[in-house]
Write a protein that holds these residues in place. Structure first.
Motif, PDB file in Angstrom:
ATOM      1  N   THR A 154      -6.472   0.604  -4.436  1.00  0.00           N
ATOM      2  CA  THR A 154      -6.049   0.812  -5.822  1.00  0.00           C
ATOM      3  C   THR A 154      -6.155  -0.519  -6.543  1.00  0.00           C
ATOM      4  O   THR A 154      -5.999  -1.586  -5.923  1.00  0.00           O
ATOM      5  N   TYR A 181      -5.514   8.069  -7.183  1.00  0.00           N
ATOM      6  CA  TYR A 181      -6.331   7.002  -7.759  1.00  0.00           C
ATOM      7  C   TYR A 181      -7.824   7.243  -7.499  1.00  0.00           C
ATOM      8  O   TYR A 181      -8.206   7.887  -6.519  1.00  0.00           O
ATOM      9  N   PRO A 211     -10.294   4.196  -7.918  1.00  0.00           N
ATOM     10  CA  PRO A 211     -10.588   2.837  -8.386  1.00  0.00           C
ATOM     11  C   PRO A 211     -12.068   2.491  -8.492  1.00  0.00           C
ATOM     12  O   PRO A 211     -12.458   1.739  -9.391  1.00  0.00           O
ATOM     13  N   ASN A 229      -5.714  11.346 -11.357  1.00  0.00           N
ATOM     14  CA  ASN A 229      -6.097  10.093 -10.720  1.00  0.00           C
ATOM     15  C   ASN A 229      -6.912   9.184 -11.642  1.00  0.00           C
ATOM     16  O   ASN A 229      -6.818   7.958 -11.555  1.00  0.00           O
ATOM     17  N   SER A 234      -5.768   5.470 -12.775  1.00  0.00           N
ATOM     18  CA  SER A 234      -6.629   4.312 -12.558  1.00  0.00           C
ATOM     19  C   SER A 234      -6.891   3.562 -13.859  1.00  0.00           C
ATOM     20  O   SER A 234      -6.980   2.326 -13.860  1.00  0.00           O
TER      21      SER A 234
END
Length: 308
Positions: A6, A128, A130, A159, A163
């Motif tokens: 993350t 997440y 990322p 998510n 993010s």
């Protein structure tokens, strides 16, 4: 051991350093210069959720860096038969140089990373995504929109939204998130982002009015309203998200040079109109290609941390 689970775990300087490296490797790739940044390295790719962009970009990416990708479906390995994540981690990480996982709960990838002997990359979890945000910001940089950046995220507090919260709070730009009532972002993640924002100077605005969120924005972005695992909620969600489609009228609320981003897959006529995703303001397919380049930057950066 550094992992990429993350953006919470990364500083502004580290995020920009990875993106600078990704841009350098992209320029080389475009010039057909393929350097062996990771010679004979093996990337184990564990998929508990299916994917198009994640599999292709990681498998091609590690190959172009001089290594090889190993596709591991949960149906093909012992995870699918109930083997503990900790056991799978210790076994797989003893045989490969890096692992990418696309799974459900963030806790699963964090458990894998806890027992892993090699760097672990989050290819997507329910909390997440990322690597997508690295590609998104790389696209924003290429469009020359970093200065006075205002990002408006319209849709589900999922998510992607989480993010975006992490990226904005680390880099210090303005982020506005508009979701229907009942679909807001996770409060704990929001609180964490607001805490990071105190240091970075980021401005984070949360609300339920998509039109208000899009006023004078430089980037307008969204995501599918019905993610994997939510198919049984489709009819309810389509009703609840009425008015949240990013169409031409919504885009007109942004600045004259505003661009549209979407992580894909996109469902035209639901979260985005056909004329927007296929319009001049859309950078969706440049963004999709940048998954390849941004992830190469992440992999090379992580491999260099091992030798430090």
């Amino acid at each position: 051991m550094r992992h990429f689970l993350t953006l919470r775990d990364y500083t502004k300087e580290e995020i920009l350093e990875i993106l600078e490296l990704a841009a350098k490797i992209k320029r080389e790739t475009k010039n057909k210069v393929f350097k062996d940044y990771m010679p004979r390295n093996t990337l184990g790719m564990i998929f508990e959720k299916s994917s198009t962009r994640t599999r292709v970009s990681f498998e091609v990416g590690i190959y172009q860096l001089g290594g090889v990708g190993l596709f591991l479906s949960s149906n093909d390995i012992q995870l699918g038969r109930g083997e503990p994540m900790s056991d799978t981690s210790r076994v797989v990480s003893s045989m490969v140089d890096m692992v990418m996982i696309r799974t459900f709960a963030q806790s699963k990838i964090e458990e894998f990373a806890k027992y892993s002997k090699v760097p672990v990359i989050n290819g997507l979890t329910d909390e997440y995504h990322p690597v997508q945000l690295m590609a998104d910001y790389m696209t924003i940089q290429e469009a020359g929109l970093e200065k006075d950046l205002v990002v408006s995220y319209v849709g589900d507090g999922n998510n992607l939204a989480h993010s975006w919260l992490m990226l904005a709070s680390k880099l210090g730009f303005e982020l506005r998130i508009a979701t229907p009532k009942g679909y807001e972002v996770n409060q704990n993640i929001l609180d964490e982002a607001l805490n990071f924002a105190k240091e970075s100077g980021a401005k984070i605005i949360i609300g339920n009015d998509p039109k208000e969120a899009c006023k004078d924005a430089t980037v307008i972005t969204t995501d599918t309203w019905v993610s994997m695992g939510q198919e049984d909620e489709k009819e309810k969600r389509l009703k609840d998200f009425d008015g949240y489609i990013v169409d031409k009228e919504m885009m007109k609320l942004g600045k004259p040079n505003a661009v549209f981003l979407h992580c894909l897959p996109a469902y035209r006529g639901y979260e985005v109109s056909e004329d927007v995703i296929e319009g001049e303001e859309s950078l969706v397919f440049e963004e999709a290609e940048n998954r390849l380049h941004a992830q190469k930057g992440v992999m090379v950066w992580l491999s260099r941390q091992i030798n430090k």
